[in-house]
Scaffold this active site. Structure first.
Site, PDB file in Angstrom:
ATOM      1  N   LYS A  76       0.924  -1.611   0.239  1.00 23.72           N
ATOM      2  CA  LYS A  76       0.154  -0.190  -0.261  1.00 23.72           C
ATOM      3  C   LYS A  76       1.199   1.477   0.560  1.00 23.72           C
ATOM      4  O   LYS A  76       2.699   1.630   0.139  1.00 23.72           O
ATOM      5  CB  LYS A  76      -0.378   0.233   1.325  1.00 23.72           C
ATOM      6  CG  LYS A  76      -0.323  -0.173   2.346  1.00 23.72           C
ATOM      7  CD  LYS A  76      -1.758   0.155   3.659  1.00 23.72           C
ATOM      8  CE  LYS A  76      -0.833  -0.075   5.224  1.00 23.72           C
ATOM      9  NZ  LYS A  76      -0.738  -0.643   6.268  1.00 23.72           N
TER      10      LYS A  76
ATOM     11  N   TYR B  95      15.633  29.985   8.570  1.00 26.65           N
ATOM     12  CA  TYR B  95      13.828  30.691   9.032  1.00 26.65           C
ATOM     13  C   TYR B  95      14.151  31.481   9.689  1.00 26.65           C
ATOM     14  O   TYR B  95      15.180  29.947  11.354  1.00 26.65           O
ATOM     15  CB  TYR B  95      12.679  30.110   8.268  1.00 26.65           C
ATOM     16  CG  TYR B  95      12.492  29.886   6.705  1.00 26.65           C
ATOM     17  CD1 TYR B  95      12.088  31.297   6.706  1.00 26.65           C
ATOM     18  CD2 TYR B  95      12.270  28.941   6.061  1.00 26.65           C
ATOM     19  CE1 TYR B  95      11.712  31.470   5.328  1.00 26.65           C
ATOM     20  CE2 TYR B  95      12.145  29.622   4.804  1.00 26.65           C
ATOM     21  CZ  TYR B  95      11.709  30.944   4.154  1.00 26.65           C
ATOM     22  OH  TYR B  95      10.992  30.861   3.111  1.00 26.65           O
TER      23      TYR B  95
END
Length: 345
Positions: free
Chosen positions: A33, A242
């Site tokens: 999956k 940042y």
């Protein structure tokens, strides 16, 4: 190239499947999956079939369609989400085997595709998917008289071998299924490691195939290398990234690397992970941003062109531990911008 290279070792993948298969005396399927846990369901699925897997599991019918197109008709594909409304044509046309989770799903399946194979998922205590004991008692005779291919449940705490929930679910699964003739499955990777009591007729390993815990003997499957875009000199007191989250305490060389949280390098890695140049670790400094990360390469003997995130020294679980998460999240978050390369298989 300004994007990273994700190398998938298909020989390691199939070696992990064979190792888990060798721990049991029953059939071993495989869970593919989420695009083969982020590594590419087509290549992963074909390699596992070549290794000997005859049944594969996906989460949703749409995943089953993609897998069927990749592997052809001669493998059974189970769908964990069952027979959802609107999935009938996909299930029928692509020969998918839904694992029905509710009485409504069972009714929908038998009415829409009366001869088509299906399986049943039972809830043995996880309270997530599957028929509860009373619901199962009300429909078991009907379900088992049709083209039912598998009856399964899922363990909630299999990665903790001593957890009382494992024994509780095992006993509940026996209570709900003993005496039936349809094959049974309870164990994924963690369940295999719990021992033969949990193996029943089929196991369905997932994360262990891809090098993840709790299968600690697994070979690494995913290797991630990122190109360095720029190296700059940073003076004492200057900041990087940042929010000025990292400040240089010495004259430093900072490499700006192509990769960020858009590529699955989750923001929680900020300031806590390593990148690698060969066998030498260099610290990730500053914030992980959308497309870029920065690493302190001052101590390297040469300026790097590439730095590694996943390698033999830093596996998916080691990286996950630094981010306070699990290897599943690291694997399934690997982004589409990476150039995927496949080795072996």
């Amino acid at each position: 190239m300004s994007t990273g290279f994700l190398t998938v070792d298909l020989d390691a993948l199939t070696s992990n499947w064979r190792a888990l298969d060798g721990m049991t005396d029953v059939e071993t399927a495989a869970v593919v999956k989420a695009d083969g846990y982020g590594l590419g369901v087509a290549k992963v699925g074909r390699a596992l079939i070549k290794a000997g897997a005859k049944r594969l599991f996906v989460a949703a019918a749409e995943e089953g369609v993609e897998l069927r197109q990749a592997v052809g008709p001669n493998v059974e594909i189970f769908v964990f989400s069952g027979h959802m409304r609107g999935d009938t044509d996909m299930i029928g046309d692509m020969m998918l085997t839904p694992l029905v989770n509710t009485v409504g799903q069972l009714t929908r399946h038998l009415e829409a595709l009366p001869e088509h194979p299906f399986g049943v998922q039972l809830d043995t205590g996880m309270n997530r998917l599957g028929l509860e004991i009373g619901e199962w008692a009300s429909v078991a005779e009907i379900a088992l008289s049709q083209n039912c291919r598998l009856v399964m449940s899922h363990l909630a705490c299999a990665d903790e071998p001593d957890h009382a929930m494992n024994r509780q679910q095992l006993e509940q699964f026996h209570l709900m299924t003993d005496g039936i003739e349809v094959p049974r499955s309870l164990a994924a990777t963690g369940g295999i490691l719990l021992g033969p009591e949990y193996h029943f007729d089929m196991t369905r390993p997932g994360v262990g195939l891809y090098g993840g815990a709790p299968f600690t003997d697994a070979q690494p499957v995913a290797f991630l290398d990122l190109p360095v875009i720029q190296v700059r000199d940073v003076e004492v007191g200057e900041t990087v990234g940042y929010a000025n989250s990292w400040t240089a305490k010495r004259p430093s060389k900072i490499a700006t690397v192509s990769g960020g949280y858009a590529d699955g390098l989750i923001r929680a890695l900020s300031g806590g992970a390593n990148l690698w140049h060969g066998d030498q670790a260099v610290p990730l400094v500053g914030r992980v941003s959308m497309d870029l990360i920065t690493a302190d390469v001052t101590d390297l003997p040469e300026l790097p062109g590439v730095l590694s995130v996943l390698n033999q020294d830093q596996t998916v679980d080691a990286l996950a531990e630094r981010a306070g998460t699990i290897g599943y999240e690291i694997l399934t978050s690997l982004g589409p911008r990476y150039q995927r390369r496949y080795a072996g298989g």
